[in-house]
Write an enzyme that holds these catalytic residues in place. Structure first.
Site, PDB file in Angstrom:
ATOM      1  N   SER A 158       0.938  -1.177  -0.094  1.00 37.42           N
ATOM      2  CA  SER A 158      -0.206  -0.074  -0.057  1.00 37.42           C
ATOM      3  C   SER A 158       0.957   1.143   0.035  1.00 37.42           C
ATOM      4  O   SER A 158       1.904   1.070   0.534  1.00 37.42           O
ATOM      5  CB  SER A 158      -0.704   0.014   1.078  1.00 37.42           C
ATOM      6  OG  SER A 158      -1.595   1.293   1.485  1.00 37.42           O
ATOM      7  N   TYR A 171      -1.931   0.818  10.415  1.00 38.03           N
ATOM      8  CA  TYR A 171      -1.864  -0.025   9.116  1.00 38.03           C
ATOM      9  C   TYR A 171      -0.652   0.416   8.237  1.00 38.03           C
ATOM     10  O   TYR A 171      -0.044  -0.402   7.675  1.00 38.03           O
ATOM     11  CB  TYR A 171      -3.281   0.425   8.553  1.00 38.03           C
ATOM     12  CG  TYR A 171      -3.333   0.132   7.177  1.00 38.03           C
ATOM     13  CD1 TYR A 171      -3.785  -1.506   6.812  1.00 38.03           C
ATOM     14  CD2 TYR A 171      -3.141   0.611   5.990  1.00 38.03           C
ATOM     15  CE1 TYR A 171      -3.609  -1.891   5.483  1.00 38.03           C
ATOM     16  CE2 TYR A 171      -3.113   0.341   4.484  1.00 38.03           C
ATOM     17  CZ  TYR A 171      -3.805  -1.202   4.604  1.00 38.03           C
ATOM     18  OH  TYR A 171      -3.990  -1.556   3.126  1.00 38.03           O
TER      19      TYR A 171
END
Length: 267
Positions: A158, A171
């Protein structure tokens, strides 16, 4: 039990050329929107799949869809891929359906809720274990059991891992740690038969991002668009690919902002 089909192994040359029509593909997190969009593209090429994920009903539905689209075979492994104690056992279950794989897509993850994770350490640990620890163990297991034939592993990371930001640093840190881990494995296997490709999506319209407000617009991509980039990246062997492409420029800017400026941003 797998649906039987024409199972022709991929014969890959040293330069990683694709020389046969049928690939043996393992998808970890096969019920995710991005993974299934990727699998649909590969099904058109007649690929043979082992689909691993938690929900049997979704695996069965996806397998039927892939067979209808041209897949040569599908086999299902229902398991919690983030169970740290079960990685090797689940790997063995996947191998029972195919002794070797030509390509593996590691596509599972959890976005979570930053505020709740900050308040509840159990949730914070879950986010880290799902997005980093278990993924790292899967990569080690895949490489440890790699056959003599070439193997391409595609890891979905990501752009959140590029710089720690207050809105999702748990995250983001897990994805950033995964990127460092992948870099180390790429270095370790630079001259071998295993190559690892890191895919770094930006905002993608999937069930995982349903909780994010104001979806849509030029910064948002579809799962199908990201899947197309995954297929291209796996074939090219590039070590790191941003998708859509413009996120490379955005995150280069974010990474290089002076701390004094960065700290004033609400991102």
């Amino acid at each position: 039990m797998p649906r039987r089909g024409n199972h022709v192994g991929l014969l890959a040359a040293r330069n990683w050329s694709y020389l046969a029509m049928t690939q043996r593909i393992l998808i970890l997190g096969a019920t995710s929107a991005i993974a299934h969009a990727y699998a649909r593209l590969k099904a058109k090429e007649g690929a043979a799949f082992v689909l691993a994920g938690r929900r049997t009903d979704m695996l069965e539905a996806n397998a039927a869809d892939l067979m209808a689209r041209g897949a040569s075979s599908t086999a299902l492994v229902a398991a919690d891929l983030a169970d740290l104690s079960a990685v090797e056992a689940t790997m063995a279950a996947c191998r029972a359906h195919s002794a070797t794989f030509d390509e593996v897509l590691l596509a599972y993850g959890m976005l979570g809720d930053q505020a709740r994770a900050e308040a509840d350490l159990t949730q914070a640990r879950t986010l880290i274990d799902v997005n980093f620890t278990s993924a790292a163990l899967w990569l080690l297991a895949l490489v440890k059991e790699a056959a003599l034939t070439p193997l391409t592993i595609v890891v979905v990371g990501s752009v959140a891992g590029d710089r720690g930001r207050k809105t999702n640093f748990i995250y983001g840190a897990a994805k950033g740690g995964l990127e460092r881990f992948v870099e180390g494995m790429q270095h370790a296997h630079a001259s071998g038969r295993v190559r690892i490709v890191l895919i770094k999506p930006g905002f993608v319209i999937t069930p995982m991002t349903d909780g994010i407000a104001n979806q849509g617009g030029p910064l948002w991509a579809t799962a199908e668009a990201v899947a197309g980039d995954i297929v291209k990246a796996a074939r090219s062997g590039r070590p790191c690919v941003y998708t859509p492409w413009f996120w490379w420029g955005i995150m280069t800017t974010v990474r290089n902002l002076p701390r004094a400026v960065f700290n004033r941003l609400n991102i």
